[in-house]
Design a protein around this motif. Structure first.
Motif, PDB file in Angstrom:
ATOM      1  N   MET A 104      -2.134  28.614  61.321  1.00  0.00           N
ATOM      2  CA  MET A 104      -0.687  28.495  61.411  1.00  0.00           C
ATOM      3  C   MET A 104      -0.192  28.090  62.805  1.00  0.00           C
ATOM      4  SD  MET A 104       2.366  31.141  60.473  1.00  0.00           S
ATOM      5  CE  MET A 104       2.809  31.839  62.041  1.00  0.00           C
ATOM      6  N   TYR A 105      -0.553  28.838  63.833  1.00  0.00           N
ATOM      7  CA  TYR A 105      -0.004  28.532  65.160  1.00  0.00           C
ATOM      8  C   TYR A 105      -0.568  27.242  65.727  1.00  0.00           C
ATOM      9  CZ  TYR A 105       2.792  32.691  65.217  1.00  0.00           C
ATOM     10  OH  TYR A 105       3.756  33.624  64.916  1.00  0.00           O
ATOM     11  N   GLU A 106      -1.804  26.915  65.432  1.00  0.00           N
ATOM     12  CA  GLU A 106      -2.348  25.630  65.881  1.00  0.00           C
ATOM     13  C   GLU A 106      -1.602  24.476  65.214  1.00  0.00           C
ATOM     14  OE1 GLU A 106      -6.511  23.162  66.388  1.00  0.00           O
ATOM     15  OE2 GLU A 106      -6.578  25.171  65.541  1.00  0.00           O
ATOM     16  N   THR A 107      -1.342  24.605  63.923  1.00  0.00           N
ATOM     17  CA  THR A 107      -0.607  23.572  63.180  1.00  0.00           C
ATOM     18  C   THR A 107       0.810  23.411  63.731  1.00  0.00           C
ATOM     19  OG1 THR A 107      -1.913  23.982  61.189  1.00  0.00           O
ATOM     20  CG2 THR A 107       0.218  22.895  60.887  1.00  0.00           C
ATOM     21  N   LEU A 108       1.489  24.515  63.975  1.00  0.00           N
ATOM     22  CA  LEU A 108       2.849  24.459  64.518  1.00  0.00           C
ATOM     23  C   LEU A 108       2.859  23.812  65.902  1.00  0.00           C
ATOM     24  CD1 LEU A 108       4.151  27.983  63.467  1.00  0.00           C
ATOM     25  CD2 LEU A 108       4.990  25.773  62.612  1.00  0.00           C
ATOM     26  N   TYR A 109       1.915  24.208  66.752  1.00  0.00           N
ATOM     27  CA  TYR A 109       1.854  23.639  68.094  1.00  0.00           C
ATOM     28  C   TYR A 109       1.613  22.134  68.028  1.00  0.00           C
ATOM     29  CZ  TYR A 109       0.104  22.159  72.578  1.00  0.00           C
ATOM     30  OH  TYR A 109      -0.092  21.450  73.733  1.00  0.00           O
ATOM     31  N   ARG A 110       0.625  21.709  67.259  1.00  0.00           N
ATOM     32  CA  ARG A 110       0.283  20.283  67.185  1.00  0.00           C
ATOM     33  C   ARG A 110       1.450  19.468  66.608  1.00  0.00           C
ATOM     34  NH1 ARG A 110      -4.217  20.157  69.467  1.00  0.00           N
ATOM     35  NH2 ARG A 110      -5.961  21.528  69.030  1.00  0.00           N
TER      36      ARG A 110
END
Length: 121
Positions: A104-110
């Motif tokens: 989730m947080y990697e996807t949001l950041y990218r």
């Protein structure tokens, strides 16, 4: 994925109140994130149940977890306390009775970076 030293710090703020039955699943999902450069700020908002003990146990297991305990002031105040303590370049929020997919947080950041956005939802 980027080297952890290259990853900007994400501060995830988790207000905690009366959720002892949900809190472990929430925290396990945060600790399982594919992004690694985190600080997890758990704000105990005067919870009357066993949340503080659960939070302490998780903090002993992972140094990325920071604990704050305050008199019950409500959800917004707990979030604001977490924001004041946050050191990350990015700030995320998680309700203590929710849990997140590992990416989730990697996807949001990218998504934010790729779209030159200041926020990702």
């Amino acid at each position: 994925m980027e080297n952890e030293k290259e990853q900007p710090l994400i501060s995830v703020i988790v207000p905690v109140y009366n959720v002892e039955q949900y809190l472990p699943k929430c925290l396990d999902s945060l600790l399982a994130q594919t992004w690694q450069n985190f600080e997890f700020i758990l704000v105990d908002d005067g919870s009357p149940d066993n949340c503080w003990a659960i939070m302490q146990e998780y903090a002993r297991r992972d140094s990325r977890i920071r604990l704050i305990r305050q008199k019950n002031s409500g959800l917004s105040a707990a979030r604001n306390t977490g924001i004041d303590a946050a050191q990350g370049e990015w700030i995320g929020f998680m309700d203590s009775d929710d849990y997140a997919a590992p990416e989730m947080y990697e996807t949001l950041y990218r998504a934010a970076v790729e779209n030159d956005a200041q926020m990702a939802v």
